[in-house]
Motif scaffolding. Structure first.
Motif, short mmCIF file in Angstrom:
data_model
loop_
_atom_site.label_atom_id
_atom_site.label_comp_id
_atom_site.label_asym_id
_atom_site.label_seq_id
_atom_site.Cartn_x
_atom_site.Cartn_y
_atom_site.Cartn_z
N ALA A 308 0.83 -1.22 0.00
CA ALA A 308 0.00 0.00 0.00
C ALA A 308 0.85 1.26 0.00
CB ALA A 308 -0.95 -0.01 1.20
N ALA A 309 1.92 1.27 0.80
CA ALA A 309 2.74 2.48 0.90
C ALA A 309 3.41 2.83 -0.42
CB ALA A 309 3.79 2.30 2.00
N GLY A 310 3.73 1.82 -1.23
CA GLY A 310 4.41 2.06 -2.49
C GLY A 310 3.63 2.94 -3.44
N PHE A 311 2.31 2.96 -3.30
CA PHE A 311 1.49 3.81 -4.16
C PHE A 311 1.87 5.27 -4.00
CE2 PHE A 311 -2.39 6.40 -4.73
CZ PHE A 311 -2.65 6.12 -6.06
N TRP A 312 2.21 5.68 -2.77
CA TRP A 312 2.54 7.08 -2.53
C TRP A 312 3.91 7.44 -3.06
CZ3 TRP A 312 -1.38 9.87 -2.23
CH2 TRP A 312 -2.56 9.34 -1.67
N ARG A 313 4.79 6.45 -3.21
CA ARG A 313 6.04 6.71 -3.91
C ARG A 313 5.77 7.01 -5.38
NH1 ARG A 313 10.20 2.20 -1.38
NH2 ARG A 313 10.98 3.50 0.34
N ARG A 314 4.86 6.26 -5.96
CA ARG A 314 4.50 6.50 -7.35
C ARG A 314 3.85 7.87 -7.50
NH1 ARG A 314 0.62 3.12 -9.70
NH2 ARG A 314 1.28 4.12 -11.61
N MET A 315 3.01 8.24 -6.56
CA MET A 315 2.37 9.56 -6.60
C MET A 315 3.41 10.66 -6.43
SD MET A 315 -0.87 9.36 -7.21
CE MET A 315 -1.65 10.85 -6.58
N ALA A 316 4.45 10.40 -5.63
CA ALA A 316 5.50 11.39 -5.43
C ALA A 316 6.26 11.65 -6.73
CB ALA A 316 6.47 10.92 -4.36
N VAL A 317 6.50 10.59 -7.49
CA VAL A 317 7.17 10.75 -8.79
C VAL A 317 6.31 11.58 -9.72
CG1 VAL A 317 7.99 9.51 -10.83
CG2 VAL A 317 8.49 8.61 -8.55
N ASN A 318 4.99 11.39 -9.64
CA ASN A 318 4.06 12.12 -10.50
C ASN A 318 3.87 13.56 -10.06
OD1 ASN A 318 0.84 12.62 -11.27
ND2 ASN A 318 2.03 11.55 -12.82
N ASN A 319 4.03 13.82 -8.75
CA ASN A 319 3.87 15.17 -8.20
C ASN A 319 4.95 15.40 -7.16
OD1 ASN A 319 2.98 17.67 -7.31
ND2 ASN A 319 1.30 16.83 -6.09
N SER A 320 6.13 15.79 -7.62
CA SER A 320 7.29 15.88 -6.72
C SER A 320 7.13 16.94 -5.64
CB SER A 320 8.56 16.16 -7.54
OG SER A 320 8.43 17.39 -8.25
#
Length: 362
Positions: A308-320
């Protein structure tokens, strides 16, 4: 008047004068056939509709597991769940009306276009393409407000969670189908066609945008966001924000009155300011709570929460910017670490055989 006419004349002359001095393409473009372009326009519109319906079905398949497995957190906001969705010729947005009407052979009657996997409707062998005729001998209406009447009737019949008899038209013949609804959280899940990466809850509904659907790589990622939004509704965050805004507005109004007494007209600035400040109070904390409670909902619904936490890493890449800037939401590193800790908490409870309930403040 002369000056206005001169301005209009110059505005008309400027584009061709500018183009005279501009470089132009050097190759000869192919001639375009209007009929071919019309056909391609329609084909692309059909593909948009097909993509929407494909995403809609995915959304309903995942959300059904969430709303039917989280009823212990929904208090009195529960209802019977059937697991089918219907439309008529007026059910889609106006820009799609002609395409959807033709593609799905829609008219004023309501046709079932989606059956949720493993739902009561699926188990009762209801079929996509069935046309609703009656519900417990109540004839399904057509015309103005028919959709509202139908939704209300289905909701009323589902309250007892007893069998509901539907009469449907299938291949030109009327058939009877008996469906026994199951208990679920009474929050409707909708798909918005906009290509933005967003979702929201309003206390009654959950709305997912197609742009976010396209961003998901797995059903677990979709379930994570849906569970988060359901948590906003179950924890009554929207009601709390409205209450806070009202309180802030009242306090601001007192300042407006005091200023008026001193002879200063604030035009209600303090009221608006107070409502805005109070309405946004605890926004970050509400988001953190939705992440926390949402993970319990996700686990109870049978989804794997390990990643679940990995999703927010992906979101961080999309919105740094979200990595370091905290606005109405926690930063993505905060969410990642908090979710990791919550996953450990839930896994620990599973190992100990403890009930999966979020820990409330004492």
């Amino acid at each position: 008047m002369l000056r206005i006419r001169s301005t209009l004349l110059l505005s008309a002359l400027l584009p061709p004068l500018v183009l005279i001095g501009c470089a132009a393409p050097q190759t000869r473009a192919p001639s375009l056939n209007n009929a071919s372009m019309d056909a391609e326009t329609r084909k692309q519109q059909e593909l948009v509709v097909e993509d929407y319906m494909s995403n809609y079905k995915k959304l309903q398949n995942v959300s059904s597991r969430i709303v039917t497995n989280s009823t212990d957190l929904c208090g009195d906001k529960v209802a019977g769940y059937y697991g089918f969705n219907y439309w008529n010729q007026d059910g889609f947005k106006p820009a799609w009306k002609e395409i959807t009407k033709s593609k799905y052979s829609l008219d004023e009657k309501f046709k079932i276009l989606n059956i949720v996997e493993k739902s009561p409707a699926d188990k009762a062998s209801l079929k996509e393409g069935d046309v609703l005729v009656s519900i417990n001998h109540w004839l399904v209406p057509v015309g103005k407000d028919a959709d509202k009447q139908l939704a209300q009737k289905l909701a009323e019949q589902a309250k007892s969670l007893g069998p509901v008899e539907l009469a449907v038209l299938r291949d030109g013949a009327e058939q009877k189908v008996s469906i026994t609804p199951v208990k679920s959280c009474d929050f409707q899940v909708h798909l918005a066609a906009d290509d933005v990466k967003n979702a929201y809850a309003d206390g009654t509904n959950i709305v997912m945008y197609k742009g976010l659907m396209d961003f998901f790589k797995t059903d677990e990622e979709m379930a994570l966001v849906l569970s988060h939004e359901l948590a906003h509704n179950t924890m009554k965050h929207i009601e709390a924000k409205k209450k806070n805004a009202t309180t802030g507005g009242v306090l601001g109004l007192l300042l407006d009155i005091a200023a008026a007494t001193a002879g200063v007209n604030t035009n209600g600035d303090f009221s608006r300011m107070g409502a805005g400040i109070a309405g946004n109070a605890y926004s970050v904390e509400f988001e953190q709570e939705a992440d926390y409670v949402g993970l319990y909902i996700m686990q109870k619904s049978g989804f794997n929460i390990d990643n679940a936490a990995g999703f927010w890493r992906r979101m961080a890449v999309n919105n740094s910017q979200a990595i370091t800037i905290k606005s109405s939401h926690p930063t993505t590193p905060q969410r990642f670490v908090a979710i990791e800790e919550t996953v450990k908490e839930i896994k620990g409870k599973i190992e100990k055989g403890v009930a999966l309930s979020p820990e409330l403040k004492k």
